[in-house]
Motif scaffolding. Structure first.
Motif, PDB file in Angstrom:
ATOM      1  N   MET A 120      -9.516  -1.958   5.122  1.00  0.00           N
ATOM      2  CA  MET A 120      -9.083  -2.950   4.145  1.00  0.00           C
ATOM      3  C   MET A 120     -10.244  -3.892   3.825  1.00  0.00           C
ATOM      4  SD  MET A 120      -5.946  -5.673   4.540  1.00  0.00           S
ATOM      5  CE  MET A 120      -4.782  -4.337   4.819  1.00  0.00           C
ATOM      6  N   PRO A 121     -10.547  -4.115   2.549  1.00  0.00           N
ATOM      7  CA  PRO A 121     -11.695  -4.953   2.215  1.00  0.00           C
ATOM      8  C   PRO A 121     -11.476  -6.412   2.588  1.00  0.00           C
ATOM      9  CG  PRO A 121     -10.477  -4.381   0.242  1.00  0.00           C
ATOM     10  CD  PRO A 121      -9.880  -3.581   1.348  1.00  0.00           C
ATOM     11  N   VAL A 122     -12.535  -7.024   3.108  1.00  0.00           N
ATOM     12  CA  VAL A 122     -12.566  -8.459   3.403  1.00  0.00           C
ATOM     13  C   VAL A 122     -13.873  -8.973   2.822  1.00  0.00           C
ATOM     14  CG1 VAL A 122     -12.616 -10.234   5.193  1.00  0.00           C
ATOM     15  CG2 VAL A 122     -11.283  -8.137   5.562  1.00  0.00           C
ATOM     16  N   ASP A 158      -3.605  -9.829   4.869  1.00  0.00           N
ATOM     17  CA  ASP A 158      -3.705  -8.455   4.380  1.00  0.00           C
ATOM     18  C   ASP A 158      -3.372  -8.417   2.898  1.00  0.00           C
ATOM     19  OD1 ASP A 158      -0.843  -8.510   4.188  1.00  0.00           O
ATOM     20  OD2 ASP A 158      -0.679  -7.909   6.277  1.00  0.00           O
ATOM     21  N   THR A 159      -3.222  -7.211   2.382  1.00  0.00           N
ATOM     22  CA  THR A 159      -2.928  -7.010   0.957  1.00  0.00           C
ATOM     23  C   THR A 159      -1.478  -6.584   0.739  1.00  0.00           C
ATOM     24  OG1 THR A 159      -3.556  -4.663   0.992  1.00  0.00           O
ATOM     25  CG2 THR A 159      -5.317  -6.261   0.624  1.00  0.00           C
ATOM     26  N   LEU A 182       6.927   4.223   2.418  1.00  0.00           N
ATOM     27  CA  LEU A 182       6.373   2.926   2.807  1.00  0.00           C
ATOM     28  C   LEU A 182       4.904   3.074   3.182  1.00  0.00           C
ATOM     29  CD1 LEU A 182       6.494  -0.056   3.583  1.00  0.00           C
ATOM     30  CD2 LEU A 182       7.409   0.646   5.817  1.00  0.00           C
ATOM     31  N   ALA A 183       4.577   4.109   3.970  1.00  0.00           N
ATOM     32  CA  ALA A 183       3.176   4.339   4.346  1.00  0.00           C
ATOM     33  C   ALA A 183       2.319   4.584   3.109  1.00  0.00           C
ATOM     34  CB  ALA A 183       3.081   5.526   5.299  1.00  0.00           C
ATOM     35  N   TYR A 184       2.844   5.337   2.150  1.00  0.00           N
ATOM     36  CA  TYR A 184       2.116   5.596   0.902  1.00  0.00           C
ATOM     37  C   TYR A 184       1.818   4.295   0.166  1.00  0.00           C
ATOM     38  CZ  TYR A 184       1.767   6.429  -4.114  1.00  0.00           C
ATOM     39  OH  TYR A 184       1.392   6.372  -5.434  1.00  0.00           O
ATOM     40  N   THR A 185       2.811   3.397   0.077  1.00  0.00           N
ATOM     41  CA  THR A 185       2.602   2.147  -0.650  1.00  0.00           C
ATOM     42  C   THR A 185       1.588   1.256   0.068  1.00  0.00           C
ATOM     43  OG1 THR A 185       4.499   1.082   0.462  1.00  0.00           O
ATOM     44  CG2 THR A 185       4.921   2.189  -1.637  1.00  0.00           C
ATOM     45  N   LEU A 186       1.563   1.292   1.390  1.00  0.00           N
ATOM     46  CA  LEU A 186       0.583   0.504   2.136  1.00  0.00           C
ATOM     47  C   LEU A 186      -0.837   0.995   1.852  1.00  0.00           C
ATOM     48  CD1 LEU A 186       2.440   0.291   5.583  1.00  0.00           C
ATOM     49  CD2 LEU A 186       2.140  -1.564   3.940  1.00  0.00           C
TER      50      LEU A 186
END
Length: 231
Positions: A120-122, A158-159, A182-186
């Motif tokens: 995840m970008p920060v 997070d996003t 749900l995993a796909y949307t994350l």
């Protein structure tokens, strides 16, 4: 005779905290890791319940069509991670990969659950690194079972807020779907988070081009190498 700028060798420190010879699946937390914050969302087409600061005793086996999303921010408590692994039947190697946060994005299929790692970008503020925006990413580990999704994050933030909002909305499509959706949307949310970063870097490159043409200085070399390394 021209002199080209000397390039610095880039060093990447992949710190494994387990000593050589440790048994596979041994969990050793980084002493600087954040203490965990645990949040639980339980939902179905007709149910939504969200809790923050839950204990493992409050996490019950899903009933009927209920889906559980357990989100842990901070990897500083090995006993908690081990207990989560035992409760949900997570593979020890998948837990070890989650706590060693230098992993590259990957997908593995274990018996009883899927395991994914995404980054995840920060974005650091410019003033943190010599006036140049620098890119960082945090590791997010995702476990997907028949009726559960577990996300383990290095740090808070997070996003996923838009997904939480969709889950709260009665009648939303995500409430009617399973844990795989749900995993796909994350994952989709993490990917979408890169687009503002790319736009920001595009603007930085344009600003640097103008600076080099109109107001060149020795600092430009550092900025160019920093941007090149990030990209």
């Amino acid at each position: 005779m021209s002199h080209r700028p000397r390039r610095k060798r880039l060093r990447y420190s992949h710190r494994r905290r387990n000593p050589p010879g440790s048994a596979p699946g041994t969990l050793t937390a980084d002493p600087t890791a954040q203490s965990p914050k645990v949040a639980l969302i339980v939902y179905s087409s007709t149910l939504f319940r969200a809790q923050v600061g839950v204990s493992l005793n409050e996490i019950l086996k899903p009933v009927g069509q209920d889906i559980q999303w357990l989100n842990v921010e901070g990897l500083g408590d090995v006993k908690l991670l081990q207990a989560i692994g035992e409760k949900f039947g997570l593979h020890p190697l998948a837990l070890e990969d989650a706590i060693n946060v230098h992993q590259r994005p990957k997908f593995e299929d274990y018996q009883g659950h899927l395991f994914l790692i995404v980054r995840m970008p920060v974005v650091c503020p410019a003033e943190e690194v010599g006036g140049v925006h620098r890119f960082r990413s945090e590791q997010v580990s995702i476990y997907v079972g028949q009726q559960f999704v577990i996300t383990l994050q290095e740090i808070s933030g997070d996003t996923f807020d838009a997904i939480r909002k969709r889950l709260r909305t009665e009648g939303s499509n995500i409430r009617r779907m399973g844990s795989d959706y749900l995993a796909y949307t994350l994952i989709d949310s993490v990917i979408d988070a890169y687009f503002p970063v790319l736009e920001q870097y595009g603007e930085l490159v344009e600003e640097l081009e103008i600076e080099v043409m109109e107001r060149p200085s020795p600092d430009d070399i550092f900025k160019i190498h920093a941007l090149k390394r990030d990209l």
